[in-house]
Scaffold this active site. Structure first.
Site, PDB file in Angstrom:
ATOM      1  N   HIS A 140      41.951  39.166  40.543  1.00 18.80           N
ATOM      2  CA  HIS A 140      42.011  38.040  39.654  1.00 18.80           C
ATOM      3  C   HIS A 140      42.922  38.626  38.939  1.00 18.80           C
ATOM      4  O   HIS A 140      43.171  39.394  37.811  1.00 18.80           O
ATOM      5  CB  HIS A 140      40.975  37.892  39.111  1.00 18.80           C
ATOM      6  CG  HIS A 140      40.556  36.365  38.049  1.00 18.80           C
ATOM      7  ND1 HIS A 140      39.594  37.096  37.260  1.00 18.80           N
ATOM      8  CD2 HIS A 140      41.814  36.004  37.601  1.00 18.80           C
ATOM      9  CE1 HIS A 140      39.776  35.491  36.638  1.00 18.80           C
ATOM     10  NE2 HIS A 140      41.149  35.701  36.225  1.00 18.80           N
ATOM     11  N   GLY A 174      28.746  39.292  37.822  1.00 17.70           N
ATOM     12  CA  GLY A 174      29.565  40.379  38.013  1.00 17.70           C
ATOM     13  C   GLY A 174      28.101  40.683  37.052  1.00 17.70           C
ATOM     14  O   GLY A 174      26.804  41.420  37.804  1.00 17.70           O
ATOM     15  N   SER A 175      27.393  39.924  35.399  1.00 17.74           N
ATOM     16  CA  SER A 175      26.319  41.331  35.071  1.00 17.74           C
ATOM     17  C   SER A 175      25.085  40.567  36.011  1.00 17.74           C
ATOM     18  O   SER A 175      23.967  41.338  36.312  1.00 17.74           O
ATOM     19  CB  SER A 175      25.949  40.483  33.323  1.00 17.74           C
ATOM     20  OG  SER A 175      27.642  40.084  33.267  1.00 17.74           O
ATOM     21  N   GLY A 189      38.664  37.934  29.931  1.00 19.95           N
ATOM     22  CA  GLY A 189      38.631  38.829  29.368  1.00 19.95           C
ATOM     23  C   GLY A 189      37.812  40.119  29.536  1.00 19.95           C
ATOM     24  O   GLY A 189      37.510  40.826  29.291  1.00 19.95           O
ATOM     25  N   PHE A 190      35.905  39.428  29.755  1.00 20.41           N
ATOM     26  CA  PHE A 190      35.003  40.053  29.373  1.00 20.41           C
ATOM     27  C   PHE A 190      34.253  39.732  30.194  1.00 20.41           C
ATOM     28  O   PHE A 190      33.983  38.570  30.538  1.00 20.41           O
ATOM     29  CB  PHE A 190      34.578  40.380  27.661  1.00 20.41           C
ATOM     30  CG  PHE A 190      35.633  41.129  27.177  1.00 20.41           C
ATOM     31  CD1 PHE A 190      36.500  39.902  26.472  1.00 20.41           C
ATOM     32  CD2 PHE A 190      35.822  42.426  27.067  1.00 20.41           C
ATOM     33  CE1 PHE A 190      37.277  40.693  25.132  1.00 20.41           C
ATOM     34  CE2 PHE A 190      36.960  42.710  26.186  1.00 20.41           C
ATOM     35  CZ  PHE A 190      37.523  41.837  24.710  1.00 20.41           C
ATOM     36  N   ASP A 199      33.682  31.537  38.168  1.00 26.40           N
ATOM     37  CA  ASP A 199      33.968  32.415  37.152  1.00 26.40           C
ATOM     38  C   ASP A 199      33.732  32.610  35.917  1.00 26.40           C
ATOM     39  O   ASP A 199      34.182  32.816  35.069  1.00 26.40           O
ATOM     40  CB  ASP A 199      35.088  33.189  37.516  1.00 26.40           C
ATOM     41  CG  ASP A 199      35.050  34.606  37.686  1.00 26.40           C
ATOM     42  OD1 ASP A 199      36.556  35.970  37.336  1.00 26.40           O
ATOM     43  OD2 ASP A 199      34.095  35.270  36.239  1.00 26.40           O
ATOM     44  N   GLY A 200      31.900  32.830  35.596  1.00 33.15           N
ATOM     45  CA  GLY A 200      32.025  33.872  33.921  1.00 33.15           C
ATOM     46  C   GLY A 200      30.366  32.533  34.076  1.00 33.15           C
ATOM     47  O   GLY A 200      30.153  31.765  33.925  1.00 33.15           O
ATOM     48  N   GLY A 201      28.996  34.182  33.863  1.00 33.96           N
ATOM     49  CA  GLY A 201      28.378  33.555  33.576  1.00 33.96           C
ATOM     50  C   GLY A 201      27.826  32.923  34.346  1.00 33.96           C
ATOM     51  O   GLY A 201      26.755  32.138  34.262  1.00 33.96           O
ATOM     52  N   SER A 226      32.271  40.541  40.559  1.00 31.37           N
ATOM     53  CA  SER A 226      33.390  41.163  39.930  1.00 31.37           C
ATOM     54  C   SER A 226      32.604  42.676  40.196  1.00 31.37           C
ATOM     55  O   SER A 226      31.887  42.823  39.621  1.00 31.37           O
ATOM     56  CB  SER A 226      33.717  40.260  38.774  1.00 31.37           C
ATOM     57  OG  SER A 226      34.118  41.318  37.750  1.00 31.37           O
ATOM     58  N   ASP A 285      39.168  42.119  38.679  1.00 36.71           N
ATOM     59  CA  ASP A 285      39.094  41.502  36.972  1.00 36.71           C
ATOM     60  C   ASP A 285      40.294  42.150  36.867  1.00 36.71           C
ATOM     61  O   ASP A 285      39.907  43.140  36.029  1.00 36.71           O
ATOM     62  CB  ASP A 285      38.475  41.657  36.339  1.00 36.71           C
ATOM     63  CG  ASP A 285      37.976  40.533  36.332  1.00 36.71           C
ATOM     64  OD1 ASP A 285      36.404  40.664  36.760  1.00 36.71           O
ATOM     65  OD2 ASP A 285      38.214  38.789  37.096  1.00 36.71           O
TER      66      ASP A 285
HETATM   67  C1  DX5 Z   1      35.800  37.414  32.394  1.00 32.99           C
HETATM   68  C2  DX5 Z   1      35.747  37.534  33.860  1.00 32.99           C
HETATM   69  C3  DX5 Z   1      33.993  37.967  33.501  1.00 32.99           C
HETATM   70  C4  DX5 Z   1      33.816  38.772  35.386  1.00 32.99           C
HETATM   71  C5  DX5 Z   1      31.959  37.963  35.340  1.00 32.99           C
HETATM   72  O1  DX5 Z   1      37.250  37.980  32.253  1.00 32.99           O
HETATM   73  O2  DX5 Z   1      36.645  37.235  34.694  1.00 32.99           O
HETATM   74  O3  DX5 Z   1      33.821  36.166  34.097  1.00 32.99           O
HETATM   75  O4  DX5 Z   1      34.682  38.639  36.586  1.00 32.99           O
HETATM   76  O5  DX5 Z   1      31.456  38.529  34.470  1.00 32.99           O
HETATM   77  P1  DX5 Z   1      29.803  37.772  33.580  1.00 32.99           P
HETATM   78  O6  DX5 Z   1      29.531  37.216  35.565  1.00 32.99           O
HETATM   79  O7  DX5 Z   1      29.582  38.721  33.713  1.00 32.99           O
HETATM   80  O8  DX5 Z   1      30.083  37.230  33.400  1.00 32.99           O
END
Ligand code: DX5
Length: 226
Positions: A70, A201-202, A146-147, A179-181, A12, A39
């Site tokens: 996305h 992402g992170s 969202g984040f 996607d996410g965490g 991401s 995103d």
């Molecule tokens: C949420 C985003 C996140 C991002 C990934 O809307 O879609 O999930 O892509 O972020 P991390 O990998 O930091 O959770």
């Protein structure tokens, strides 16, 4: 037909340096990722604002990798062509963002792009059973969108497995993405549940040994647990 079994590592761009996005996508390609996820957020479907099509288009010449948008936006139909024309090869439509999901996915296909459908954590897999013939990829959100930087929602395991079963039932190849965490601490759980495309992402951008090591570590952990 079978669900796609190859592992894909998809960054991401959310944590990247927004002042240098061209360099960011070039660095991601050099780090060995398989494609890049943008995103896109409109401040309505999710409480955040990010990339318009022109921002994505401005980076297109810096990487040859496929782009997926996305679309975390309300009523996405009005922007489908803009994101395809900006250089996105796949559009990810949230099932919750349009009243006529079958028509929206058909419009994506008619634009020559791959059509993917995303489900927020509370949305059941049954919501997309009747459009699987139009779907190239199912994205199971493992955070509330969202984040970046949020905690992985491990109770999505059964839904990931349901997505894989639905993908297996299709008469064409369908990929299952999460996607996410996603990080070295959660990737095994997601892969064992059935995910093969892993958005992060992170965990990629914050890795102490840099992007290349982060991508390699995530890919190795995933491959060891298919
Ligand atoms: C949420 C985003 C996140 C991002 C990934 O809307 O879609 O999930 O892509 O972020 P991390 O990998 O930091 O959770």
């Amino acid at each position: 037909m079978a669900a796609i079994d190859d592992i894909s590592i998809i960054p991401s761009v959310l944590p990247a340096d927004f002042a240098n996005l061209g360099s960011a996508v070039r660095d991601l390609e050099l780090a060995g990722v398989d494609r890049i996820q943008w995103d896109v957020m409109d401040g309505v479907f999710v409480p955040n604002l990010t990339f318009g099509p022109d921002v994505i288009k401005a980076t297109r010449r810096y990487s040859d990798l496929p782009y997926e948008a996305h679309l975390m936006i309300e009523a996405p139909d009005q922007y489908l062509a803009d994101y395809v024309n900006a250089g996105c090869n796949q559009l990810i439509i949230h099932a919750e963002s349009t009243k006529h999901l079958h028509r929206t996915l058909g419009r994506v296909k008619s634009l020559g792009a791959k059509a993917a459908v995303a489900l927020n954590p509370s949305t059941p897999i049954e919501m997309i059973e009747n459009v699987i013939d139009l779907v190239d990829m199912i994205l199971i959100m493992t955070v509330n969108p969202g984040f970046g930087g949020q905690a992985y929602i491990s109770t999505m395991a059964n839904k990931i497995a349901g997505a894989r079963d639905l993908a297996q039932s299709a008469d064409h190849l369908v990929e299952v993405e999460v996607d996410g965490g996603i990080s070295p601490l959660t990737v095994v759980h997601a892969v064992k549940a059935g995910a093969r495309a892993l958005v992060a992402g992170s965990s990629l951008f914050r890795h102490p040994e840099g992007l290349k090591s982060a991508v390699s570590e995530l890919r190795s952990l995933a491959l060891e647990n298919i």
